[in-house]
Design a protein around this motif. Structure first.
Motif, PDB file in Angstrom:
ATOM      1  N   ARG A  95     -18.189 -24.095 -42.583  1.00 51.50           N
ATOM      2  CA  ARG A  95     -18.004 -25.366 -43.305  1.00 51.50           C
ATOM      3  C   ARG A  95     -19.160 -26.322 -43.038  1.00 51.50           C
ATOM      4  O   ARG A  95     -19.689 -26.965 -43.943  1.00 51.50           O
ATOM      5  CB  ARG A  95     -16.669 -25.987 -42.886  1.00 51.50           C
ATOM      6  N   ASP A 115     -21.876 -27.792 -45.779  1.00 51.78           N
ATOM      7  CA  ASP A 115     -22.035 -29.236 -45.948  1.00 51.78           C
ATOM      8  C   ASP A 115     -23.461 -29.686 -45.650  1.00 51.78           C
ATOM      9  O   ASP A 115     -23.997 -30.569 -46.317  1.00 51.78           O
ATOM     10  CB  ASP A 115     -21.058 -29.995 -45.059  1.00 51.78           C
ATOM     11  N   LYS A 152     -26.138 -29.152 -48.479  1.00 55.94           N
ATOM     12  CA  LYS A 152     -25.989 -30.024 -49.643  1.00 55.94           C
ATOM     13  C   LYS A 152     -25.829 -29.225 -50.932  1.00 55.94           C
ATOM     14  O   LYS A 152     -26.186 -29.679 -52.015  1.00 55.94           O
ATOM     15  CB  LYS A 152     -27.151 -30.999 -49.737  1.00 55.94           C
TER      16      LYS A 152
END
Length: 71
Positions: free
Chosen positions: A25, A29, A32
């Protein structure tokens, strides 16, 4: 006794899976990718609306081909 070891191994496995999910995760993130995907989806939506407008405009003129306008 084996039942206790099964529970301990299950708990450890669950913790490892949660840590792995957190790492994946964070990697997603930090890259981007989701923001870039949102921008891409918006651009595709704008292009689709422009094509529909051009098709509607050309249908009123009698031609149904978008390429005729470009050429």
């Amino acid at each position: 006794m084996e039942f206790i070891w099964t529970i301990v191994i299950s708990i450890i496995s669950l913790i490892v899976v949660l840590i792995f999910a957190a790492i994946v995760r964070y990697a997603i993130d930090s890259s981007k990718t989701s923001k870039k995907l949102d921008v891409l989806i918006k651009e595709v939506h704008y292009l689709k609306t422009e094509i529909k407008k051009l098709q509607h405009h050309k249908q009123q003129d009698g031609s149904k081909h978008i390429i005729d306008e470009k050429v």
